[in-house]
Design a protein around this motif. Structure first.
Motif, PDB file in Angstrom:
ATOM      1  N   LYS A 106      -8.288  -7.314  -7.984  1.00  0.00           N
ATOM      2  CA  LYS A 106      -9.640  -6.917  -7.583  1.00  0.00           C
ATOM      3  C   LYS A 106      -9.617  -6.107  -6.295  1.00  0.00           C
ATOM      4  CE  LYS A 106     -14.136  -8.809  -6.177  1.00  0.00           C
ATOM      5  NZ  LYS A 106     -14.912 -10.035  -5.885  1.00  0.00           N
ATOM      6  N   GLU A 107      -8.781  -6.524  -5.339  1.00  0.00           N
ATOM      7  CA  GLU A 107      -8.781  -5.870  -4.035  1.00  0.00           C
ATOM      8  C   GLU A 107      -7.437  -6.102  -3.343  1.00  0.00           C
ATOM      9  OE1 GLU A 107     -11.755  -5.611  -0.120  1.00  0.00           O
ATOM     10  OE2 GLU A 107     -12.173  -6.986  -1.768  1.00  0.00           O
ATOM     11  N   ILE A 108      -6.928  -5.061  -2.704  1.00  0.00           N
ATOM     12  CA  ILE A 108      -5.707  -5.163  -1.903  1.00  0.00           C
ATOM     13  C   ILE A 108      -6.091  -4.891  -0.454  1.00  0.00           C
ATOM     14  CG2 ILE A 108      -3.354  -4.310  -1.533  1.00  0.00           C
ATOM     15  CD1 ILE A 108      -3.385  -3.287  -4.410  1.00  0.00           C
ATOM     16  N   GLU A 109      -6.061  -5.930   0.371  1.00  0.00           N
ATOM     17  CA  GLU A 109      -6.418  -5.808   1.773  1.00  0.00           C
ATOM     18  C   GLU A 109      -5.160  -5.807   2.639  1.00  0.00           C
ATOM     19  OE1 GLU A 109      -9.043  -9.137   2.217  1.00  0.00           O
ATOM     20  OE2 GLU A 109     -10.792  -7.996   1.536  1.00  0.00           O
ATOM     21  N   VAL A 130       5.027  -9.296 -11.923  1.00  0.00           N
ATOM     22  CA  VAL A 130       5.043  -8.752 -13.285  1.00  0.00           C
ATOM     23  C   VAL A 130       3.767  -7.941 -13.465  1.00  0.00           C
ATOM     24  CG1 VAL A 130       5.144  -9.274 -15.746  1.00  0.00           C
ATOM     25  CG2 VAL A 130       6.341 -10.753 -14.107  1.00  0.00           C
ATOM     26  N   ASN A 131       3.934  -6.624 -13.652  1.00  0.00           N
ATOM     27  CA  ASN A 131       2.790  -5.727 -13.822  1.00  0.00           C
ATOM     28  C   ASN A 131       2.662  -5.388 -15.302  1.00  0.00           C
ATOM     29  OD1 ASN A 131       0.945  -3.567 -13.882  1.00  0.00           O
ATOM     30  ND2 ASN A 131       1.476  -2.977 -11.797  1.00  0.00           N
ATOM     31  N   TYR A 132       1.637  -5.948 -15.951  1.00  0.00           N
ATOM     32  CA  TYR A 132       1.456  -5.745 -17.387  1.00  0.00           C
ATOM     33  C   TYR A 132       0.761  -4.425 -17.706  1.00  0.00           C
ATOM     34  CZ  TYR A 132       2.588 -10.724 -17.871  1.00  0.00           C
ATOM     35  OH  TYR A 132       3.223 -11.938 -17.834  1.00  0.00           O
ATOM     36  N   THR A 133       0.209  -3.784 -16.700  1.00  0.00           N
ATOM     37  CA  THR A 133      -0.592  -2.581 -16.932  1.00  0.00           C
ATOM     38  C   THR A 133       0.199  -1.292 -16.736  1.00  0.00           C
ATOM     39  OG1 THR A 133      -2.555  -3.773 -16.197  1.00  0.00           O
ATOM     40  CG2 THR A 133      -2.711  -1.380 -16.213  1.00  0.00           C
ATOM     41  N   GLU A 134       1.212  -1.323 -15.887  1.00  0.00           N
ATOM     42  CA  GLU A 134       1.884  -0.117 -15.419  1.00  0.00           C
ATOM     43  C   GLU A 134       2.362   0.792 -16.553  1.00  0.00           C
ATOM     44  OE1 GLU A 134       3.274   2.642 -12.716  1.00  0.00           O
ATOM     45  OE2 GLU A 134       2.031   0.864 -12.366  1.00  0.00           O
ATOM     46  N   MET A 143       0.812  -1.214   0.000  1.00  0.00           N
ATOM     47  CA  MET A 143       0.000   0.000   0.000  1.00  0.00           C
ATOM     48  C   MET A 143       0.846   1.264   0.000  1.00  0.00           C
ATOM     49  SD  MET A 143      -3.056  -1.117   2.611  1.00  0.00           S
ATOM     50  CE  MET A 143      -4.148  -2.488   2.210  1.00  0.00           C
ATOM     51  N   ILE A 144       2.054   1.174   0.560  1.00  0.00           N
ATOM     52  CA  ILE A 144       2.926   2.349   0.606  1.00  0.00           C
ATOM     53  C   ILE A 144       3.655   2.544  -0.724  1.00  0.00           C
ATOM     54  CG2 ILE A 144       5.009   3.320   1.658  1.00  0.00           C
ATOM     55  CD1 ILE A 144       4.122   2.176   4.318  1.00  0.00           C
ATOM     56  N   PHE A 145       4.298   1.491  -1.217  1.00  0.00           N
ATOM     57  CA  PHE A 145       5.121   1.610  -2.431  1.00  0.00           C
ATOM     58  C   PHE A 145       4.322   1.392  -3.714  1.00  0.00           C
ATOM     59  CE2 PHE A 145       8.167   0.441   0.931  1.00  0.00           C
ATOM     60  CZ  PHE A 145       9.036   1.525   0.825  1.00  0.00           C
ATOM     61  N   LYS A 146       3.149   0.783  -3.611  1.00  0.00           N
ATOM     62  CA  LYS A 146       2.206   0.640  -4.718  1.00  0.00           C
ATOM     63  C   LYS A 146       2.814   0.046  -5.990  1.00  0.00           C
ATOM     64  CE  LYS A 146      -0.722   4.405  -3.111  1.00  0.00           C
ATOM     65  NZ  LYS A 146      -1.352   5.704  -3.430  1.00  0.00           N
ATOM     66  N   PRO A 147       3.416  -1.151  -5.902  1.00  0.00           N
ATOM     67  CA  PRO A 147       3.865  -1.799  -7.135  1.00  0.00           C
ATOM     68  C   PRO A 147       2.686  -2.268  -7.986  1.00  0.00           C
ATOM     69  CG  PRO A 147       4.101  -3.292  -5.282  1.00  0.00           C
ATOM     70  CD  PRO A 147       3.692  -1.974  -4.708  1.00  0.00           C
ATOM     71  N   ILE A 148       1.527  -2.430  -7.326  1.00  0.00           N
ATOM     72  CA  ILE A 148       0.307  -2.809  -8.036  1.00  0.00           C
ATOM     73  C   ILE A 148      -0.841  -1.970  -7.494  1.00  0.00           C
ATOM     74  CG2 ILE A 148       1.074  -5.172  -8.470  1.00  0.00           C
ATOM     75  CD1 ILE A 148      -0.661  -6.072  -6.105  1.00  0.00           C
ATOM     76  N   LYS A 149      -1.910  -1.879  -8.284  1.00  0.00           N
ATOM     77  CA  LYS A 149      -3.114  -1.190  -7.825  1.00  0.00           C
ATOM     78  C   LYS A 149      -4.327  -1.906  -8.393  1.00  0.00           C
ATOM     79  CE  LYS A 149      -2.837   2.333 -11.478  1.00  0.00           C
ATOM     80  NZ  LYS A 149      -1.570   1.839 -12.071  1.00  0.00           N
ATOM     81  N   ILE A 150      -5.471  -1.584  -7.864  1.00  0.00           N
ATOM     82  CA  ILE A 150      -6.704  -2.233  -8.306  1.00  0.00           C
ATOM     83  C   ILE A 150      -6.912  -1.987  -9.804  1.00  0.00           C
ATOM     84  CG2 ILE A 150      -9.214  -2.248  -8.067  1.00  0.00           C
ATOM     85  CD1 ILE A 150      -8.830  -1.584  -5.119  1.00  0.00           C
ATOM     86  N   GLY A 151      -7.206  -3.054 -10.539  1.00  0.00           N
ATOM     87  CA  GLY A 151      -7.407  -2.954 -11.980  1.00  0.00           C
ATOM     88  C   GLY A 151      -6.194  -3.340 -12.799  1.00  0.00           C
TER      89      GLY A 151
END
Length: 270
Positions: A136-139, A166-170, A115-123
């Motif tokens: 879908k969700e980061i808890e 591996v983040n395909y969206t970033e 949540m702090i460094f945000k390597p991924i996000k919803i979507g």
């Protein structure tokens, strides 16, 4: 006990502990005010950094309780109460809880890092721990992703934050990697033109970066072409499957053969 004795006892008590009590009261009032101000400042800073709302509340409460415990120990010390044993008890209790919740704490720490460094996000479309899907969700303790087959996968944040992601969206663009094999009798220049035409005629294939078609391998029974269209993450599977289908149709129309295994039957004369 007569009235004079009571007055004398009260006077003695106030003379001995009066300043300590007053000091403890003042420290408690001032400390409580400072803690409120600090918590507001921390919440404001986390809001500016766009931290997850659940993380903001959890961290704010955690910091608040830690500061209140420190304030209580300080006040007890001013009153002359030995706080050394109290601190030892707190430390032992914290150690016991930490050992009992070791796995959960690792997942919590992983969730905080995510949540702090945000390597991924919803979507985001990601690949992690052998799973591919959309976040879908980061808890606090787990992250949920939806696979292309619409399956829900729950990944513990401890393993997720400590593994490769591996983040395909970033980056906003994805390259689709396809290999198409044609017969050795096919004309290479013509084949490249046909394959490239399939890519450029697809409105979901990006023009920048431009798609490419190149000979990648002279295999045992085919000349293999590396077909590389670019697209947005949302269009990845449409471009992947659409290109495969349209390539087959275009090669058939151009009379270019796609090799396939042949079975040879050998019979012996009896």
């Amino acid at each position: 006990m007569d009235f004079d004795s009571i007055i004398a006892s009260i006077t003695t008590f106030l003379a001995t502990y009066g300043f300590s009590i007053i000091g403890a009261i003042v420290i408690w009032i001032v400390g409580s005010w400072v803690i409120k101000k600090l918590l507001k400042t921390v919440a404001s800073l986390m809001g500016k950094k766009n931290y997850d709302e659940s993380l903001q509340k959890f961290l704010t409460n955690l910091i608040g309780w830690a500061l209140k415990i420190l304030l209580i120990i300080t006040v007890l010390g001013i009153l002359g109460i030995d706080t050394a044993s109290f601190a030892v008890i707190l430390g032992a209790a914290g150690l016991a809880i930490g050992l009992a919740l070791q796995g959960s704490l690792a997942n919590f720490a992983g969730g905080v890092l995510l949540m702090i460094f945000k390597p991924i996000k919803i979507g985001d479309l990601i690949e992690a721990q052998g799973e591919l899907g959309v976040v879908k969700e980061i808890e606090i303790f787990t992250t949920k992703i939806i696979t292309p087959s619409n399956k829900l996968v729950i990944i513990p944040n401890g393993t997720l934050s400590n593994g490769n992601i591996v983040n395909y969206t970033e980056e906003g663009q994805l390259r689709v990697d396809l290999t198409i094999g044609v017969s050795y009798d096919a004309d290479i220049k013509q084949t490249k033109e046909v394959l490239l035409s399939v890519l450029t005629s697809n409105d979901k294939v990006l023009s920048d970066p431009a798609p490419s078609v190149n000979v990648s391998e002279l295999a045992d029974s085919s000349v293999n072409f590396a077909v590389r269209p670019w697209c947005t993450p949302a269009n990845y599977w449409d471009v992947y499957f659409g290109t495969m289908e349209n390539v087959k149709l275009a090669l058939d129309k151009a009379g270019i053969e796609i090799p396939y295994p042949h079975a040879v039957e050998i019979q012996k004369k009896g």
